[in-house]
Design a protein around this motif. Structure first.
Motif, PDB file in Angstrom:
ATOM      1  N   CYS A 103       0.828  -1.216   0.000  1.00 40.48           N
ATOM      2  CA  CYS A 103       0.000   0.000   0.000  1.00 40.48           C
ATOM      3  C   CYS A 103       0.859   1.261   0.000  1.00 40.48           C
ATOM      4  CB  CYS A 103      -0.948   0.004   1.204  1.00 40.48           C
ATOM      5  SG  CYS A 103      -2.244  -1.239   1.097  1.00 40.48           S
ATOM      6  N   ALA A 104       1.974   1.224   0.709  1.00 40.42           N
ATOM      7  CA  ALA A 104       2.871   2.386   0.745  1.00 40.42           C
ATOM      8  C   ALA A 104       3.523   2.615  -0.617  1.00 40.42           C
ATOM      9  CB  ALA A 104       3.945   2.192   1.822  1.00 40.42           C
ATOM     10  N   VAL A 105       3.838   1.537  -1.318  1.00 37.64           N
ATOM     11  CA  VAL A 105       4.466   1.628  -2.630  1.00 37.64           C
ATOM     12  C   VAL A 105       3.456   2.072  -3.692  1.00 37.64           C
ATOM     13  CG1 VAL A 105       5.549   0.237  -4.459  1.00 37.64           C
ATOM     14  CG2 VAL A 105       6.264  -0.045  -2.079  1.00 37.64           C
ATOM     15  N   ASP A 106       2.207   1.638  -3.535  1.00 37.21           N
ATOM     16  CA  ASP A 106       1.156   1.961  -4.511  1.00 37.21           C
ATOM     17  C   ASP A 106       0.005   2.657  -3.785  1.00 37.21           C
ATOM     18  OD1 ASP A 106      -0.884   2.087  -6.367  1.00 37.21           O
ATOM     19  OD2 ASP A 106      -0.777  -0.021  -6.949  1.00 37.21           O
ATOM     20  N   PRO A 107       0.030   3.986  -3.720  1.00 33.56           N
ATOM     21  CA  PRO A 107      -1.008   4.720  -2.978  1.00 33.56           C
ATOM     22  C   PRO A 107      -2.438   4.443  -3.454  1.00 33.56           C
ATOM     23  CG  PRO A 107       0.835   6.158  -3.459  1.00 33.56           C
ATOM     24  CD  PRO A 107       1.069   4.878  -4.220  1.00 33.56           C
ATOM     25  N   SER A 108      -2.638   4.114  -4.726  1.00 32.22           N
ATOM     26  CA  SER A 108      -4.011   3.823  -5.169  1.00 32.22           C
ATOM     27  C   SER A 108      -4.501   2.511  -4.557  1.00 32.22           C
ATOM     28  CB  SER A 108      -4.129   3.807  -6.692  1.00 32.22           C
ATOM     29  OG  SER A 108      -3.391   2.749  -7.241  1.00 32.22           O
ATOM     30  N   LEU A 109      -3.638   1.523  -4.440  1.00 27.35           N
ATOM     31  CA  LEU A 109      -3.996   0.292  -3.741  1.00 27.35           C
ATOM     32  C   LEU A 109      -4.226   0.596  -2.266  1.00 27.35           C
ATOM     33  CD1 LEU A 109      -4.368  -2.782  -3.457  1.00 27.35           C
ATOM     34  CD2 LEU A 109      -1.860  -2.954  -3.226  1.00 27.35           C
ATOM     35  N   GLY A 110      -3.353   1.399  -1.689  1.00 21.12           N
ATOM     36  CA  GLY A 110      -3.505   1.777  -0.284  1.00 21.12           C
ATOM     37  C   GLY A 110      -4.835   2.456  -0.023  1.00 21.12           C
ATOM     38  N   TYR A 111      -5.209   3.381  -0.902  1.00 22.33           N
ATOM     39  CA  TYR A 111      -6.490   4.066  -0.739  1.00 22.33           C
ATOM     40  C   TYR A 111      -7.644   3.069  -0.842  1.00 22.33           C
ATOM     41  CZ  TYR A 111     -10.715   6.616  -1.737  1.00 22.33           C
ATOM     42  OH  TYR A 111     -12.014   7.054  -1.698  1.00 22.33           O
ATOM     43  N   GLU A 112      -7.599   2.211  -1.840  1.00 22.82           N
ATOM     44  CA  GLU A 112      -8.698   1.259  -2.066  1.00 22.82           C
ATOM     45  C   GLU A 112      -8.872   0.325  -0.879  1.00 22.82           C
ATOM     46  OE1 GLU A 112     -11.988  -0.161  -3.800  1.00 22.82           O
ATOM     47  OE2 GLU A 112     -10.839   1.583  -4.455  1.00 22.82           O
ATOM     48  N   LEU A 113      -7.784  -0.230  -0.371  1.00 23.32           N
ATOM     49  CA  LEU A 113      -7.895  -1.130   0.776  1.00 23.32           C
ATOM     50  C   LEU A 113      -8.299  -0.378   2.039  1.00 23.32           C
ATOM     51  CD1 LEU A 113      -4.967  -3.662   0.300  1.00 23.32           C
ATOM     52  CD2 LEU A 113      -7.413  -4.030  -0.030  1.00 23.32           C
ATOM     53  N   THR A 114      -7.734   0.812   2.247  1.00 23.69           N
ATOM     54  CA  THR A 114      -8.102   1.595   3.430  1.00 23.69           C
ATOM     55  C   THR A 114      -9.581   1.943   3.406  1.00 23.69           C
ATOM     56  OG1 THR A 114      -5.867   2.481   3.604  1.00 23.69           O
ATOM     57  CG2 THR A 114      -7.603   3.693   4.748  1.00 23.69           C
ATOM     58  N   ARG A 115     -10.099   2.311   2.244  1.00 27.77           N
ATOM     59  CA  ARG A 115     -11.523   2.629   2.117  1.00 27.77           C
ATOM     60  C   ARG A 115     -12.377   1.404   2.448  1.00 27.77           C
ATOM     61  NH1 ARG A 115     -15.393   1.681  -1.204  1.00 27.77           N
ATOM     62  NH2 ARG A 115     -14.090   0.688  -2.783  1.00 27.77           N
ATOM     63  N   ARG A 116     -12.019   0.262   1.895  1.00 27.20           N
ATOM     64  CA  ARG A 116     -12.789  -0.959   2.143  1.00 27.20           C
ATOM     65  C   ARG A 116     -12.736  -1.363   3.609  1.00 27.20           C
ATOM     66  NH1 ARG A 116     -13.415  -4.284  -2.938  1.00 27.20           N
ATOM     67  NH2 ARG A 116     -12.892  -2.794  -4.573  1.00 27.20           N
ATOM     68  N   PHE A 117     -11.545  -1.269   4.219  1.00 22.15           N
ATOM     69  CA  PHE A 117     -11.438  -1.643   5.630  1.00 22.15           C
ATOM     70  C   PHE A 117     -12.114  -0.623   6.534  1.00 22.15           C
ATOM     71  CE2 PHE A 117      -8.456  -4.877   4.283  1.00 22.15           C
ATOM     72  CZ  PHE A 117      -8.747  -5.900   5.173  1.00 22.15           C
ATOM     73  N   ALA A 118     -12.084   0.657   6.173  1.00 22.58           N
ATOM     74  CA  ALA A 118     -12.789   1.665   6.976  1.00 22.58           C
ATOM     75  C   ALA A 118     -14.290   1.381   6.968  1.00 22.58           C
ATOM     76  CB  ALA A 118     -12.494   3.067   6.451  1.00 22.58           C
ATOM     77  N   GLU A 119     -14.840   1.008   5.823  1.00 22.42           N
ATOM     78  CA  GLU A 119     -16.256   0.637   5.765  1.00 22.42           C
ATOM     79  C   GLU A 119     -16.526  -0.583   6.638  1.00 22.42           C
ATOM     80  OE1 GLU A 119     -17.139   0.123   1.604  1.00 22.42           O
ATOM     81  OE2 GLU A 119     -17.009   2.279   1.196  1.00 22.42           O
ATOM     82  N   LEU A 120     -15.610  -1.527   6.617  1.00 28.21           N
ATOM     83  CA  LEU A 120     -15.742  -2.725   7.444  1.00 28.21           C
ATOM     84  C   LEU A 120     -15.715  -2.363   8.929  1.00 28.21           C
ATOM     85  CD1 LEU A 120     -15.737  -5.895   7.142  1.00 28.21           C
ATOM     86  CD2 LEU A 120     -13.279  -5.742   7.475  1.00 28.21           C
ATOM     87  N   VAL A 121     -14.817  -1.455   9.312  1.00 26.16           N
ATOM     88  CA  VAL A 121     -14.717  -1.030  10.705  1.00 26.16           C
ATOM     89  C   VAL A 121     -16.035  -0.398  11.158  1.00 26.16           C
ATOM     90  CG1 VAL A 121     -13.592   0.595  12.289  1.00 26.16           C
ATOM     91  CG2 VAL A 121     -12.211  -0.765  10.712  1.00 26.16           C
ATOM     92  N   VAL A 122     -16.610   0.454  10.326  1.00 28.20           N
ATOM     93  CA  VAL A 122     -17.877   1.095  10.685  1.00 28.20           C
ATOM     94  C   VAL A 122     -18.963   0.039  10.878  1.00 28.20           C
ATOM     95  CG1 VAL A 122     -19.709   2.613   9.834  1.00 28.20           C
ATOM     96  CG2 VAL A 122     -17.317   3.310   9.633  1.00 28.20           C
ATOM     97  N   GLU A 123     -19.058  -0.912   9.960  1.00 26.91           N
ATOM     98  CA  GLU A 123     -20.048  -1.987  10.087  1.00 26.91           C
ATOM     99  C   GLU A 123     -19.843  -2.758  11.391  1.00 26.91           C
ATOM    100  OE1 GLU A 123     -19.831  -4.627   6.736  1.00 26.91           O
ATOM    101  OE2 GLU A 123     -20.113  -2.979   5.311  1.00 26.91           O
ATOM    102  N   ARG A 124     -18.585  -3.070  11.695  1.00 25.46           N
ATOM    103  CA  ARG A 124     -18.295  -3.865  12.891  1.00 25.46           C
ATOM    104  C   ARG A 124     -18.583  -3.077  14.171  1.00 25.46           C
ATOM    105  NH1 ARG A 124     -14.601  -7.871  10.708  1.00 25.46           N
ATOM    106  NH2 ARG A 124     -15.777  -8.581   8.902  1.00 25.46           N
ATOM    107  N   LEU A 125     -18.261  -1.781  14.165  1.00 22.21           N
ATOM    108  CA  LEU A 125     -18.548  -0.971  15.350  1.00 22.21           C
ATOM    109  C   LEU A 125     -20.050  -0.871  15.598  1.00 22.21           C
ATOM    110  CD1 LEU A 125     -15.887   1.867  15.055  1.00 22.21           C
ATOM    111  CD2 LEU A 125     -15.950  -0.006  16.719  1.00 22.21           C
ATOM    112  N   GLU A 126     -20.819  -0.720  14.525  1.00 24.23           N
ATOM    113  CA  GLU A 126     -22.273  -0.683  14.677  1.00 24.23           C
ATOM    114  C   GLU A 126     -22.798  -2.008  15.211  1.00 24.23           C
ATOM    115  OE1 GLU A 126     -23.514   0.502  10.756  1.00 24.23           O
ATOM    116  OE2 GLU A 126     -23.254   2.637  11.214  1.00 24.23           O
ATOM    117  N   ALA A 127     -22.283  -3.114  14.707  1.00 21.13           N
ATOM    118  CA  ALA A 127     -22.706  -4.433  15.183  1.00 21.13           C
ATOM    119  C   ALA A 127     -22.311  -4.634  16.647  1.00 21.13           C
ATOM    120  CB  ALA A 127     -22.107  -5.529  14.313  1.00 21.13           C
TER     121      ALA A 127
END
Length: 161
Positions: A117-141
């Motif tokens: 992710c550090a080497v490829d910021p677009s991959l980093g952004y994509e994974l961070t976005r997906r995991f941030a959505e996952l974190v929100v779902e998990r916190l709500e649950a």
């Protein structure tokens, strides 16, 4: 089971529309794994260095509650992503988890994925976005589950007047 390929990762819902080149790179950080029923996969506060995509079986995520011990917050089955603490400082598990049944999963090396992710910021952004959505779902649950477990009754608004 063989070597994990980008095509294997593309079949997983969490990664289904990630660019092929990114999936090929992520596959280098992945391996197939089996976890026997009852085995703890991670413990609260331990270093978080990996994550899993569950292919078969069930994982229970728990939280140590004072005076109650471990309380299962949620269970996850096939297609679920297990673990996000590897991506966010201080890279320590916020919860614990164990295999409730035998589990087959794809395990990814979080340290290597962070490097990718550090080497490829677009991959980093994509994974961070997906995991941030996952974190929100998990916190709500988690919030819902804790409210269900709570002995506290809601305040009756009529009693305040």
């Amino acid at each position: 089971m063989g070597v994990v390929t980008g095509a294997d990762l593309a079949r997983e819902p969490f990664l289904s529309d990630v660019r092929t080149a990114d999936l090929t790179r992520l596959a280098k950080a992945a391996r197939f794994t089996q976890i026997p029923a009852g085995r703890r996969i991670f413990n609260e506060s331990d270093p978080a260095e990996r994550f899993w995509i569950i292919r078969d079986g069930t994982v229970a995520v728990d939280l140590q509650m004072p005076g109650r011990g471990p309380v299962v917050i949620e269970t996850f089955g096939p297609g679920a992503v297990l673990g996000w603490s590897w991506l966010f400082r201080p890279y320590r598990w916020r919860l614990g988890g164990f295999a409730a049944t035998p589990v087959q999963a794809i395990e990814l090396d979080g340290r290597l994925v962070r490097t990718l992710c550090a080497v490829d910021p677009s991959l980093g952004y994509e994974l961070t976005r997906r995991f941030a959505e996952l974190v929100v779902e998990r916190l709500e649950a988690t919030q819902t589950r804790l409210l269900e477990l709570s002995d506290v009754n809601p305040v009756n608004d009529a009693s305040l007047s």
